[in-house]
Design an enzyme around this catalytic site. Structure first.
Site, mmCIF file in Angstrom:
data_model
loop_
_atom_site.group_PDB
_atom_site.id
_atom_site.type_symbol
_atom_site.label_atom_id
_atom_site.label_comp_id
_atom_site.label_asym_id
_atom_site.label_seq_id
_atom_site.Cartn_x
_atom_site.Cartn_y
_atom_site.Cartn_z
ATOM 1 N N HIS A 105 0.854 -1.192 0.000
ATOM 2 C CA HIS A 105 0.000 0.000 0.000
ATOM 3 C C HIS A 105 0.886 1.237 0.000
ATOM 4 C CE1 HIS A 105 -3.565 -2.393 0.760
ATOM 5 N NE2 HIS A 105 -2.933 -2.977 1.764
ATOM 6 N N ALA A 163 11.943 -19.158 13.794
ATOM 7 C CA ALA A 163 10.495 -18.963 13.737
ATOM 8 C C ALA A 163 10.086 -17.615 14.318
ATOM 9 C CB ALA A 163 9.792 -20.089 14.487
#
Length: 202
Positions: A105, A163
């Site tokens: 965006h 992770a």
């Protein structure tokens, strides 16, 4: 590739992809999550022995996504490209990762609102700047679950991203990186790289 899978790939190519999507031998992908059209200026290509259960999106049909041989993309992972995302050979990308080479965006709130209203039938902005910058993931890298990789990042050969990490800057080869933003936490021995492995046999 089984006959049914071949037919499905042929059908998707005829209806949606044409030559803008290519996949190699013994490769499996969720074709419903490959987002690119026949008229795209970009392309999506997967090498041999690839398993891709995630979403590959050529943003505005301009992005190029290339995934090398023997690589894996897990469920829930999204790879979006407006510029270029190059993923090497023998790369493991786990579940629920987000890899994007652009802002998605615009920074300008007015243009961002115009972009949103286009979903409701209003005109799309005449000019939109998403500051795209290519991403490269080197051979033998392992991207663990829930990792976000931002635009302009290079991850070196054999490196492991822990992770949940958010990668905002380049990561050198042969390291473990973790955190938000991700930083190197451990150096790996060069013998951990898989360059001499062929079809699972060293």
């Amino acid at each position: 590739m089984r006959l049914r899978a071949r037919f499905k790939l042929w059908l998707f190519r005829v209806r949606r992809f044409s030559s803008k999507y290519r996949q190699g031998r013994h490769t499996s992908a969720d074709l419903s999550k490959i987002i690119i059209t026949k008229t795209a200026s970009g392309e999506i290509s997967l090498g041999d022995y690839v398993i891709c259960a995630g979403e590959l999106y050529s943003f505005f049909n301009k992005g190029v996504i290339s995934i090398g041989d023997c690589s894996y993309v897990g469920q829930g992972t999204r790879i979006w490209s407006l510029s270029r995302v190059d993923i090497g050979n023998r790369v493991l990308i786990s579940h629920d990762c987000f890899i994007c080479d652009n802002l998605t965006h615009p920074v300008d709130a007015r243009v961002r609102h115009q972009q949103y209203m286009a979903k409701h039938g209003y005109p799309f902005p005449a000019a939109i700047e998403l500051e795209e910058c290519p991403i490269t993931i080197g051979d033998d890298a392992w991207i663990a679950a829930g990792v976000t990789i931002l635009r302009g990042v290079t991850i070196g050969q054999g490196s492991i991203i822990a992770a949940g990490s958010v990668v905002t800057k380049n990561i050198p080869a042969g390291v473990i990186a973790a955190g938000n933003p991700a930083i190197m936490v451990k150096q790996l021995e060069t013998g951990h790289f898989g360059g001499d492995v062929v079809n699972g046999i060293a």
